[in-house]
Design a protein around this motif. Structure first.
Motif, mmCIF file in Angstrom:
data_model
loop_
_atom_site.group_PDB
_atom_site.id
_atom_site.type_symbol
_atom_site.label_atom_id
_atom_site.label_comp_id
_atom_site.label_asym_id
_atom_site.label_seq_id
_atom_site.Cartn_x
_atom_site.Cartn_y
_atom_site.Cartn_z
ATOM 1 N N ASN A 34 0.809 -1.213 0.000
ATOM 2 C CA ASN A 34 0.000 0.000 0.000
ATOM 3 C C ASN A 34 0.846 1.268 0.000
ATOM 4 N N ARG A 35 2.147 1.129 0.008
ATOM 5 C CA ARG A 35 3.030 2.301 0.003
ATOM 6 C C ARG A 35 3.313 2.743 -1.435
ATOM 7 N N PRO A 36 3.421 4.047 -1.650
ATOM 8 C CA PRO A 36 3.654 4.554 -3.012
ATOM 9 C C PRO A 36 4.898 3.978 -3.682
ATOM 10 N N GLU A 37 5.967 3.768 -2.929
ATOM 11 C CA GLU A 37 7.212 3.270 -3.524
ATOM 12 C C GLU A 37 7.102 1.828 -4.018
ATOM 13 N N SER A 38 6.037 1.121 -3.627
ATOM 14 C CA SER A 38 5.853 -0.268 -4.055
ATOM 15 C C SER A 38 5.088 -0.390 -5.364
ATOM 16 N N GLN A 39 4.480 0.688 -5.792
ATOM 17 C CA GLN A 39 3.666 0.636 -7.003
ATOM 18 C C GLN A 39 4.547 0.374 -8.217
ATOM 19 N N GLY A 40 4.112 -0.526 -9.068
ATOM 20 C CA GLY A 40 4.821 -0.833 -10.301
ATOM 21 C C GLY A 40 5.961 -1.821 -10.159
ATOM 22 N N CYS A 41 6.204 -2.316 -8.968
ATOM 23 C CA CYS A 41 7.276 -3.301 -8.783
ATOM 24 C C CYS A 41 6.807 -4.662 -9.286
ATOM 25 N N GLY A 42 7.646 -5.331 -10.060
ATOM 26 C CA GLY A 42 7.273 -6.613 -10.626
ATOM 27 C C GLY A 42 7.949 -7.806 -9.986
ATOM 28 N N ILE A 43 8.811 -7.540 -8.987
ATOM 29 C CA ILE A 43 9.531 -8.629 -8.320
ATOM 30 C C ILE A 43 9.276 -8.545 -6.825
ATOM 31 N N LEU A 44 8.770 -9.617 -6.251
ATOM 32 C CA LEU A 44 8.524 -9.691 -4.814
ATOM 33 C C LEU A 44 9.668 -10.454 -4.160
ATOM 34 N N VAL A 45 10.333 -9.805 -3.203
ATOM 35 C CA VAL A 45 11.341 -10.480 -2.386
ATOM 36 C C VAL A 45 10.641 -10.833 -1.078
ATOM 37 N N ALA A 46 10.525 -12.116 -0.815
ATOM 38 C CA ALA A 46 9.743 -12.596 0.324
ATOM 39 C C ALA A 46 10.639 -13.231 1.372
ATOM 40 N N GLY A 47 10.124 -13.305 2.591
ATOM 41 C CA GLY A 47 10.814 -13.990 3.673
ATOM 42 C C GLY A 47 10.911 -15.484 3.404
ATOM 43 N N ASN A 48 11.645 -16.160 4.240
ATOM 44 C CA ASN A 48 11.876 -17.593 4.095
ATOM 45 C C ASN A 48 10.566 -18.379 4.169
ATOM 46 N N ASN A 49 10.514 -19.479 3.419
ATOM 47 C CA ASN A 49 9.377 -20.403 3.404
ATOM 48 C C ASN A 49 8.125 -19.744 2.835
ATOM 49 N N PHE A 50 8.256 -19.142 1.674
ATOM 50 C CA PHE A 50 7.133 -18.468 1.024
ATOM 51 C C PHE A 50 6.269 -19.489 0.283
ATOM 52 N N GLY A 51 4.947 -19.339 0.383
ATOM 53 C CA GLY A 51 4.013 -20.185 -0.345
ATOM 54 C C GLY A 51 3.717 -21.524 0.297
ATOM 55 N N CYS A 52 4.017 -21.654 1.586
ATOM 56 C CA CYS A 52 3.716 -22.908 2.283
ATOM 57 C C CYS A 52 2.201 -23.049 2.446
ATOM 58 N N GLY A 53 1.759 -24.174 2.918
ATOM 59 C CA GLY A 53 0.322 -24.377 3.135
ATOM 60 C C GLY A 53 -0.297 -25.173 2.009
ATOM 61 N N SER A 54 -1.525 -24.847 1.669
ATOM 62 C CA SER A 54 -2.263 -25.620 0.674
ATOM 63 C C SER A 54 -1.705 -25.406 -0.723
ATOM 64 N N SER A 55 -2.160 -26.224 -1.643
ATOM 65 C CA SER A 55 -1.614 -26.214 -2.996
ATOM 66 C C SER A 55 -2.397 -25.317 -3.954
ATOM 67 N N ARG A 56 -3.166 -24.388 -3.455
ATOM 68 C CA ARG A 56 -4.050 -23.612 -4.325
ATOM 69 C C ARG A 56 -3.322 -22.875 -5.443
ATOM 70 N N GLU A 57 -3.767 -23.133 -6.654
ATOM 71 C CA GLU A 57 -3.188 -22.493 -7.831
ATOM 72 C C GLU A 57 -3.570 -21.018 -7.909
ATOM 73 N N HIS A 58 -4.604 -20.632 -7.163
ATOM 74 C CA HIS A 58 -5.030 -19.237 -7.144
ATOM 75 C C HIS A 58 -3.945 -18.316 -6.577
ATOM 76 N N ALA A 59 -3.026 -18.850 -5.759
ATOM 77 C CA ALA A 59 -1.982 -18.008 -5.160
ATOM 78 C C ALA A 59 -1.067 -17.402 -6.224
ATOM 79 N N PRO A 60 -0.458 -18.207 -7.115
ATOM 80 C CA PRO A 60 0.322 -17.564 -8.170
ATOM 81 C C PRO A 60 -0.538 -16.741 -9.128
ATOM 82 N N TRP A 61 -1.782 -17.161 -9.350
ATOM 83 C CA TRP A 61 -2.673 -16.363 -10.199
ATOM 84 C C TRP A 61 -2.857 -14.964 -9.622
ATOM 85 N N ALA A 62 -3.057 -14.880 -8.301
ATOM 86 C CA ALA A 62 -3.267 -13.572 -7.660
ATOM 87 C C ALA A 62 -2.011 -12.707 -7.772
#
Length: 194
Positions: free
Chosen positions: A61-89
């Motif tokens: 929600n911060r202005p400096e994040s607008q238009g960024c196409g690469i997400l740098v995430a913390g360790n163990n990103f995308g754990c949990g269920s196998s929902r394909e909607h996550a990469p779609w979102a």
């Protein structure tokens, strides 16, 4: 799916560990088989306050994040269920790649199948990326290299089939359809018939 050969973009940093697929896209938004509009609900419970207003503290929600196409995430990103909607979102929101030290296998496979480049990096590179939000990165899918702003290039792992499909803009069904004549010829030539 569009071909993905080269990505050049700024990063947005979400350093939180153990972001699961329900945090990426909550189960209550899984009522569609369309990818369109899912980006609106990306990280919904983190991006919004209980009254529905934007959480100004959340990084997207911060202005400096607008238009960024690469997400740098913390360790163990995308754990949990196998929902394909996550990469779609993530894709619908505008992300083209996710980088972390650890990305859950099922999430990573779903991402690559849908055109979201999921990259695992070493801890030193990850620490630098976390400390430098907004860094301009280049990702070359063909050579499997990640280039940092100082010019350093790092190799990342990407299996040949995923790499081929990304470059060609094919999902698994598209890959099979591309080879339908060869499949039909094999079925006609084989001795055993179903």
């Amino acid at each position: 799916m569009k071909p993905v050969k080269h990505i050049a973009s700024r990063t947005v940093v979400l350093p939180t560990r153990d972001i699961d697929t329900d945090q990426i896209i909550a189960a209550r938004f899984l009522t569609t088989t369309s990818r369109d509009g899912l980006g609106e609900h990306l990280f919904h419970d983190l991006r919004r306050n209980k009254d529905g207003s934007p959480n100004e503290e959340f990084v997207l929600n911060r202005p400096e994040s607008q238009g960024c196409g690469i997400l740098v995430a913390g360790n163990n990103f995308g754990c949990g269920s196998s929902r394909e909607h996550a990469p779609w979102a993530l894709l619908d929101y505008g992300f083209q790649a996710v980088i972390s030290t650890e990305i859950a296998d099922i999430f990573r496979n779903n991402s690559l199948k849908n055109g979201l480049v999921a990259i695992v990096v070493d801890e030193d590179t990850h620490a630098w990326l976390l400390d430098n939000p907004g860094a301009e990165l280049e990702i070359d899918v063909e050579s499997t290299t990640l280039t940092l702003p100082d010019g350093r290039s790092l190799q990342f792992e990407l299996d040949n089939f995923a790499r081929y499909c990304l470059i060609e803009g094919l999902d698994q069904l598209g890959f099979l359809q591309k080879h339908s004549e060869r499949i039909e010829a094999f079925e006609e030539a084989r001795a055993w018939k179903p």
